[in-house]
Design a protein around this motif. Sequence first.
Motif, PDB file in Angstrom:
ATOM      1  N   GLY A   9       0.834  -1.198   0.000  1.00 16.88           N
ATOM      2  CA  GLY A   9       0.000   0.000   0.000  1.00 16.88           C
ATOM      3  C   GLY A   9       0.865   1.242   0.000  1.00 16.88           C
ATOM      4  N   ASN A 126     -14.669   0.539  -2.384  1.00 17.45           N
ATOM      5  CA  ASN A 126     -15.688   1.107  -1.488  1.00 17.45           C
ATOM      6  C   ASN A 126     -17.100   0.986  -2.050  1.00 17.45           C
ATOM      7  OD1 ASN A 126     -13.924   2.181   0.686  1.00 17.45           O
ATOM      8  ND2 ASN A 126     -13.097   3.432  -0.986  1.00 17.45           N
ATOM      9  N   LEU A 214       0.636  -1.260   4.126  1.00 16.00           N
ATOM     10  CA  LEU A 214       1.729  -0.301   3.954  1.00 16.00           C
ATOM     11  C   LEU A 214       2.712  -0.471   5.095  1.00 16.00           C
ATOM     12  CD1 LEU A 214       3.210   2.344   3.109  1.00 16.00           C
ATOM     13  CD2 LEU A 214       1.517   3.583   4.468  1.00 16.00           C
ATOM     14  N   THR A 216       6.793   1.068   6.123  1.00 20.22           N
ATOM     15  CA  THR A 216       7.975   1.842   5.737  1.00 20.22           C
ATOM     16  C   THR A 216       9.245   1.175   6.242  1.00 20.22           C
ATOM     17  OG1 THR A 216       7.767   3.104   7.783  1.00 20.22           O
ATOM     18  CG2 THR A 216       6.690   4.021   5.819  1.00 20.22           C
TER      19      THR A 216
END
Length: 264
Positions: A9, A126, A214, A216
């Motif tokens: 993501g 969605n 997601l 990092t």
Amino acid sequence: MTIPKIGLGTAPIVDVDWAGLVATALGLGYTHVDTAQMYDNEAAVGQGLRMSGHPDDVFLTTKIHQDRFRDGTALESAQTSVEKLGRVPDLMLVHWPPRGVETEAVIDTMLEVQAAGLTRSIGVSNFNRPQLRAAAAKAPIATNQVEFHVLIDQSALHEEARALGIPLTAYMPVARGKAFDPPEVGQIAARHGITPAQVVLRWIVQQGVIAIPLSTKVENLKANLAVLDLSLEPEDMDALTAVATRENTRFCSRPDWDPVWDAE
Ligand SMILES: NC(=O)c1ccc[n+]([C@@H]2O[C@H](COP(=O)([O-])OP(=O)(O)OC[C@H]3O[C@@H](n4cnc5c(N)ncnc54)[C@H](OP(=O)(O)O)[C@@H]3O)[C@@H](O)[C@H]2O)c1
């Protein structure tokens, strides 16, 4: 076209060097990256793909902003996305169901985008159950990307999508860390010697749902990809499903964008 079960993501909830992160993830073995016009990082994602040295071997998804279907510029915006990404994506989604535009008209526009060679396949995000049914009646829909994690009960939508033969993609799959909180998650993690993040992601992919966490951090990126090789027992799956039923909390909600989530 099969969508890889784990993707990266890239929602800009944190300040990140997106090109570097994408290149790092692909170096670790990721084969699927998710972006969107709204994230304003398509150019950086495209740069990361090229930095990896194999930009075309990655399943790439982007999303057309819902307002582009209202102002009639969806096709042009898709062209701009392709230019920024530096390649045609595998999948373009309608980011949110555009208010005031019939689903049939939205999907017609997506088919025009596909016919123009700007994406290999089309999908939605969605969409509620009636919107998904209407979309599926018009065209093959590759996925419905929705909020899906161990703190929200998406069983009705999942059942509908299954009946239509449409895989769900789980966004916010670790609920930005909140999914680690229920005691059941920690207990299952301890029993299997895996992390809470791996428990909640494995619960998703073991149901046949694609997940796009997601991260990092290299360590977390690796751990998230490794869930493909894990397995939870049926009683673990049931316990986690019971958590979702009990908690049933939606975190990603915009009153001006939300469809009637539980419409039948
Ligand atoms: N279609 C839509 O409307 C929609 C809406 C929201 C999101 N999305 C998509 O879904 C993607 C994922 O959702 P999200 O980014 O909102 O939330 P998320 O993936 O649930 O959470 C991301 C956060 O979780 C942490 N995390 C990830 N893996 C971890 C691990 N193994 N251990 C500990 N912490 C971990 C990350 O921190 P670290 O960086 O420290 O690892 C990051 O802060 C987005 O990036 C976007 O591509 C789509």
